[in-house]
Design an enzyme around this catalytic site. Structure first.
Site, PDB file in Angstrom:
ATOM      1  N   LYS A 116      11.449   6.709  -5.172  1.00 39.30           N
ATOM      2  CA  LYS A 116      12.434   7.567  -4.298  1.00 39.30           C
ATOM      3  C   LYS A 116      13.901   6.691  -4.143  1.00 39.30           C
ATOM      4  O   LYS A 116      13.932   5.591  -4.030  1.00 39.30           O
ATOM      5  CB  LYS A 116      11.657   7.298  -2.878  1.00 39.30           C
ATOM      6  CG  LYS A 116      10.334   8.020  -3.089  1.00 39.30           C
ATOM      7  CD  LYS A 116       9.572   7.697  -1.733  1.00 39.30           C
ATOM      8  CE  LYS A 116       8.194   8.376  -1.633  1.00 39.30           C
ATOM      9  NZ  LYS A 116       7.240   8.127  -0.436  1.00 39.30           N
ATOM     10  N   ASP A 142      -2.446  11.790  -1.783  1.00 39.15           N
ATOM     11  CA  ASP A 142      -1.873  10.191  -1.300  1.00 39.15           C
ATOM     12  C   ASP A 142      -2.384   9.825  -0.376  1.00 39.15           C
ATOM     13  O   ASP A 142      -2.736  10.199   0.835  1.00 39.15           O
ATOM     14  CB  ASP A 142      -0.466  10.910  -1.224  1.00 39.15           C
ATOM     15  CG  ASP A 142       0.484   9.619  -0.847  1.00 39.15           C
ATOM     16  OD1 ASP A 142      -0.171   8.635  -1.068  1.00 39.15           O
ATOM     17  OD2 ASP A 142       1.819   9.919  -0.445  1.00 39.15           O
ATOM     18  N   ASP A 173       3.319   4.155  -5.587  1.00 43.06           N
ATOM     19  CA  ASP A 173       4.457   4.519  -4.736  1.00 43.06           C
ATOM     20  C   ASP A 173       4.684   3.137  -4.106  1.00 43.06           C
ATOM     21  O   ASP A 173       5.806   2.499  -4.588  1.00 43.06           O
ATOM     22  CB  ASP A 173       3.995   5.745  -3.888  1.00 43.06           C
ATOM     23  CG  ASP A 173       5.292   5.797  -2.997  1.00 43.06           C
ATOM     24  OD1 ASP A 173       6.265   5.189  -3.223  1.00 43.06           O
ATOM     25  OD2 ASP A 173       5.033   6.790  -2.114  1.00 43.06           O
ATOM     26  N   GLU A 204      -2.182   9.396  -5.653  1.00 42.41           N
ATOM     27  CA  GLU A 204      -1.207   8.336  -5.558  1.00 42.41           C
ATOM     28  C   GLU A 204      -1.530   7.332  -4.375  1.00 42.41           C
ATOM     29  O   GLU A 204      -1.827   7.379  -3.162  1.00 42.41           O
ATOM     30  CB  GLU A 204       0.136   9.184  -4.874  1.00 42.41           C
ATOM     31  CG  GLU A 204       1.309   8.404  -4.713  1.00 42.41           C
ATOM     32  CD  GLU A 204       2.360   9.362  -4.242  1.00 42.41           C
ATOM     33  OE1 GLU A 204       3.252   8.828  -3.388  1.00 42.41           O
ATOM     34  OE2 GLU A 204       2.317  10.506  -4.466  1.00 42.41           O
ATOM     35  N   LYS A 223      -1.879  14.739   1.986  1.00 43.68           N
ATOM     36  CA  LYS A 223      -2.002  13.435   2.575  1.00 43.68           C
ATOM     37  C   LYS A 223      -3.705  13.315   2.854  1.00 43.68           C
ATOM     38  O   LYS A 223      -4.241  14.064   3.429  1.00 43.68           O
ATOM     39  CB  LYS A 223      -1.122  13.381   3.757  1.00 43.68           C
ATOM     40  CG  LYS A 223       0.318  13.405   3.391  1.00 43.68           C
ATOM     41  CD  LYS A 223       0.575  11.941   2.850  1.00 43.68           C
ATOM     42  CE  LYS A 223       1.850  11.884   2.533  1.00 43.68           C
ATOM     43  NZ  LYS A 223       2.505  10.703   2.070  1.00 43.68           N
TER      44      LYS A 223
END
Length: 336
Positions: A221, A145, A197, A171, A114
């Site tokens: 997801k 991400d 995403d 991402e 992250k």
């Protein structure tokens, strides 16, 4: 939900009859939370989960309920594999804490890191990624991400700052599809793929990112997209490689994501489904955490003792029941 799915929308009373609300502590603060709340539901096909994040409105959360119903009330699509390779997930921790985080992900050869956390600097991200590279060695795979937190110039600068670490992909570096498309054009020569995403799961048109040439792959997801079947449809429509990922669920919800990964016709990347390792507790024993970097495919059943131990307070339980009722009404209205 599709018309076919809506025809079998269970009555609200049936959903609430088995609903158990749990509050699970996290090992490390993640997405700004220390506790993860979720509702476990038992359908004819097995246990399922409804756990949209607290800040999501009813319209967005209703897709999560559609997913829970799809998983608990419908047979699963045929799997193409019986185990799923998964990545470690490294929250926006200090570089010194990276090794301890990675140690919770047994055998994972890939790490998602992250970055772009509010209140942190790019240098914090660089140091964190460097620590991951040092811990994993040259053969480890690293993806980062940003959750759409950078503007176009910030993203380009950050990618250059982290390119030395041989990134597998980055991402959602920017929020909009137009920004992703332009960024992809600017950094194409570096050979670092762009993954989408939020531009898929939070978009009115989840196919737009592919149509605009804004991503090299997509992250899917199951809960946010409305279920395993809907996610598979989106992957097919985009024609892009896909990575199945989690939304920080309990092992019950993770089993839904694993079912999605198992049903993908092609799986070129390790999946972001090892996040039970970020939980300090779970509702399943053993927890659905990586073993040798893999997760088994199959439904799981909550342990009643663990569910009781982590039961949410009465006021939180009532809050979630009311939320289910509103989302159920959304689903019913949407197909009239």
């Amino acid at each position: 939900m599709s018309t076919d799915a809506a025809a079998s929308l269970p009555p609200l009373a049936e959903l609430l009859a088995t609903a158990r609300v749990v509050s699970i502590p996290l090992v490390t603060r993640f997405r700004g939370i220390d506790l993860r709340e979720a509702v476990l539901l038992e359908g004819p096909e097995g246990w399922t989960e409804f756990s949209p994040f607290l800040e999501y409105d009813d319209a967005e959360a209703s897709a999560w309920l559609a997913a829970a119903i799809d998983f608990g009330w419908s047979p699963l699509p045929a799997p193409h594999r019986d185990a799923i390779p998964v990545n470690a997930t490294v929250p926006a921790v200090a570089a010194a804490s990276v090794a301890a985080v990675l140690a919770r992900f047994d055998g994972c050869r890939t790490a998602k890191v992250k970055v772009a956390e509010a209140g942190q600097r790019l240098q914090d991200d660089v140091e964190r990624v460097r620590a991951v590279r040092e811990a994993m060695g040259p053969e480890g795979r690293i993806r980062v991400d940003a959750n759409g937190a950078w503007n176009l110039d910030e993203a380009e600068h950050a990618i250059h700052a982290m390119a030395e670490f041989d990134l597998e992909y980055i991402e959602q570096p920017c929020a909009s599809v137009d920004e992703l498309a332009e960024l992809r054009r600017r950094v194409n020569y570096l050979g670092i793929p762009i993954a989408a995403d939020e531009s898929v799961r939070k978009a009115d048109d989840p196919i737009a990112v592919a149509r605009a040439g804004a991503a090299d792959l997509i992250v899917v997801k199951a809960q946010p997209l409305g279920g395993v079947r809907r996610a598979l449809e989106i992957v097919a429509e985009t024609g892009l490689p896909a990575v199945a990922s989690s939304a920080l669920e309990t092992s019950v919800g993770l089993a839904m994501g694993v079912a999605l990964a198992a049903a993908l016709p092609q799986l070129d990347y390790d999946c972001g489904l090892g996040t039970a390792s970020l939980l300090a507790a779970d509702v399943v024993e053993p927890s659905l955490t990586p073993r040798g970097g893999m997760l088994p495919v199959g439904r799981v059943t909550p342990d009643s003792t663990l569910v009781d131990a982590h039961a949410a307070s009465e006021d939180r339980r009532e809050w979630w029941y009311a939320r289910i009722a509103r989302c159920h009404s959304e689903l019913a209205r949407g197909e009239r």
